[in-house]
Design a protein around this motif. Structure first.
Motif, mmCIF file in Angstrom:
data_model
loop_
_atom_site.group_PDB
_atom_site.id
_atom_site.type_symbol
_atom_site.label_atom_id
_atom_site.label_comp_id
_atom_site.label_asym_id
_atom_site.label_seq_id
_atom_site.Cartn_x
_atom_site.Cartn_y
_atom_site.Cartn_z
ATOM 1 N N LEU A 149 37.761 16.990 -11.574
ATOM 2 C CA LEU A 149 38.329 17.010 -10.231
ATOM 3 C C LEU A 149 39.218 15.789 -9.992
ATOM 4 O O LEU A 149 40.320 15.907 -9.448
ATOM 5 C CB LEU A 149 37.209 17.076 -9.191
ATOM 6 N N ALA A 150 38.769 14.629 -10.407
ATOM 7 C CA ALA A 150 39.562 13.409 -10.236
ATOM 8 C C ALA A 150 40.824 13.454 -11.102
ATOM 9 O O ALA A 150 41.883 12.979 -10.682
ATOM 10 C CB ALA A 150 38.727 12.176 -10.560
ATOM 11 N N ASP A 151 40.731 14.031 -12.278
ATOM 12 C CA ASP A 151 41.898 14.187 -13.141
ATOM 13 C C ASP A 151 42.928 15.083 -12.457
ATOM 14 O O ASP A 151 44.124 14.776 -12.432
ATOM 15 C CB ASP A 151 41.480 14.767 -14.490
ATOM 16 N N TYR A 152 42.469 16.178 -11.887
ATOM 17 C CA TYR A 152 43.330 17.079 -11.131
ATOM 18 C C TYR A 152 44.009 16.313 -9.993
ATOM 19 O O TYR A 152 45.219 16.411 -9.800
ATOM 20 C CB TYR A 152 42.495 18.235 -10.574
ATOM 21 N N GLY A 153 43.217 15.543 -9.254
ATOM 22 C CA GLY A 153 43.759 14.769 -8.142
ATOM 23 C C GLY A 153 44.778 13.739 -8.587
ATOM 24 O O GLY A 153 45.803 13.548 -7.926
ATOM 25 N N ALA A 154 44.518 13.063 -9.694
ATOM 26 C CA ALA A 154 45.442 12.049 -10.197
ATOM 27 C C ALA A 154 46.799 12.663 -10.522
ATOM 28 O O ALA A 154 47.840 12.089 -10.201
ATOM 29 C CB ALA A 154 44.858 11.363 -11.430
ATOM 30 N N HIS A 155 46.787 13.836 -11.135
ATOM 31 C CA HIS A 155 48.051 14.500 -11.482
ATOM 32 C C HIS A 155 48.762 15.051 -10.252
ATOM 33 O O HIS A 155 49.968 14.919 -10.111
ATOM 34 C CB HIS A 155 47.813 15.620 -12.489
ATOM 35 N N HIS A 156 48.016 15.660 -9.366
ATOM 36 C CA HIS A 156 48.617 16.286 -8.185
ATOM 37 C C HIS A 156 49.049 15.276 -7.121
ATOM 38 O O HIS A 156 49.831 15.617 -6.237
ATOM 39 C CB HIS A 156 47.685 17.346 -7.610
ATOM 40 N N ALA A 157 48.585 14.055 -7.221
ATOM 41 C CA ALA A 157 49.025 13.011 -6.290
ATOM 42 C C ALA A 157 50.506 12.704 -6.477
ATOM 43 O O ALA A 157 51.146 12.175 -5.583
ATOM 44 C CB ALA A 157 48.196 11.745 -6.480
ATOM 45 N N LEU A 158 51.036 13.054 -7.630
ATOM 46 C CA LEU A 158 52.434 12.766 -7.935
ATOM 47 C C LEU A 158 53.352 13.964 -7.711
ATOM 48 O O LEU A 158 54.528 13.920 -8.051
ATOM 49 C CB LEU A 158 52.547 12.278 -9.385
ATOM 50 N N MET A 159 52.814 15.028 -7.135
ATOM 51 C CA MET A 159 53.592 16.250 -6.917
ATOM 52 C C MET A 159 53.869 16.472 -5.432
ATOM 53 O O MET A 159 53.155 15.943 -4.585
ATOM 54 C CB MET A 159 52.824 17.444 -7.466
ATOM 55 N N PRO A 160 54.896 17.275 -5.139
ATOM 56 C CA PRO A 160 55.136 17.618 -3.729
ATOM 57 C C PRO A 160 53.897 18.281 -3.123
ATOM 58 O O PRO A 160 53.181 19.013 -3.809
ATOM 59 C CB PRO A 160 56.299 18.611 -3.805
ATOM 60 N N GLY A 161 53.649 18.017 -1.876
ATOM 61 C CA GLY A 161 52.473 18.572 -1.210
ATOM 62 C C GLY A 161 51.184 17.870 -1.583
ATOM 63 O O GLY A 161 50.091 18.400 -1.390
ATOM 64 N N TYR A 162 51.318 16.664 -2.116
ATOM 65 C CA TYR A 162 50.151 15.946 -2.632
ATOM 66 C C TYR A 162 49.094 15.666 -1.570
ATOM 67 O O TYR A 162 47.912 15.647 -1.866
ATOM 68 C CB TYR A 162 50.562 14.644 -3.321
ATOM 69 N N ARG A 163 49.490 15.462 -0.323
ATOM 70 C CA ARG A 163 48.492 15.131 0.711
ATOM 71 C C ARG A 163 47.464 16.259 0.867
ATOM 72 O O ARG A 163 46.274 15.995 0.968
ATOM 73 C CB ARG A 163 49.172 14.835 2.037
ATOM 74 N N GLN A 164 47.928 17.486 0.871
ATOM 75 C CA GLN A 164 47.010 18.619 0.995
ATOM 76 C C GLN A 164 46.114 18.721 -0.238
ATOM 77 O O GLN A 164 44.906 18.953 -0.116
ATOM 78 C CB GLN A 164 47.799 19.912 1.183
ATOM 79 N N SER A 165 46.682 18.546 -1.413
ATOM 80 C CA SER A 165 45.897 18.616 -2.652
ATOM 81 C C SER A 165 44.831 17.527 -2.703
ATOM 82 O O SER A 165 43.681 17.781 -3.071
ATOM 83 C CB SER A 165 46.805 18.459 -3.877
ATOM 84 N N ILE A 166 45.215 16.318 -2.325
ATOM 85 C CA ILE A 166 44.273 15.201 -2.367
ATOM 86 C C ILE A 166 43.163 15.398 -1.344
ATOM 87 O O ILE A 166 41.983 15.156 -1.632
ATOM 88 C CB ILE A 166 45.006 13.859 -2.159
ATOM 89 N N ARG A 167 43.516 15.840 -0.142
ATOM 90 C CA ARG A 167 42.479 16.115 0.876
ATOM 91 C C ARG A 167 41.482 17.151 0.361
ATOM 92 O O ARG A 167 40.274 16.996 0.516
ATOM 93 C CB ARG A 167 43.107 16.604 2.171
#
Length: 105
Positions: free
Chosen positions: A54-72
């Protein structure tokens, strides 16, 4: 790993997650990614595969558009991943990531 060591590791990781949750509105995407990667590293070190994924997913998606929703969404599943049993790690990891994917799409 003893129960005490695992309990201590989970407490340290919870503190990191709480810090990230509190600071996320003020953090740049790269810092969010870095903090998620630190959580991933701690999870890997202590055999918490569901949280590691889950944290790996978050680390990668933090750098993508829409990251705030993904991180939340990632942060909302952190407790579930943190409490996942090391013996059913692969199954729990896949279930959590699938639930996250359904939620985001």
């Amino acid at each position: 790993m003893t129960d005490d060591a695992l309990r201590t590791a989970r407490t340290m990781i919870r503190e990191r997650i709480a810090e990230l949750e509190a600071r996320i509105p003020r953090l740049a995407p790269r810092l969010i990614s870095k903090k998620m990667d630190a959580i991933r590293g701690m999870a890997a070190e202590h055999g918490l595969a569901a949280l590691e994924g889950l944290a790996d997913y978050g680390a990668h998606h933090a750098l993508m558009p829409g990251y705030r929703q993904s991180i939340r969404a990632c942060l909302e599943h952190m407790d579930e991943a943190l409490l996942a049993s090391p013996t059913s790690a692969a199954h729990d990891r896949e279930a959590i990531l699938a639930a996250l994917a359904v939620r985001l799409h």
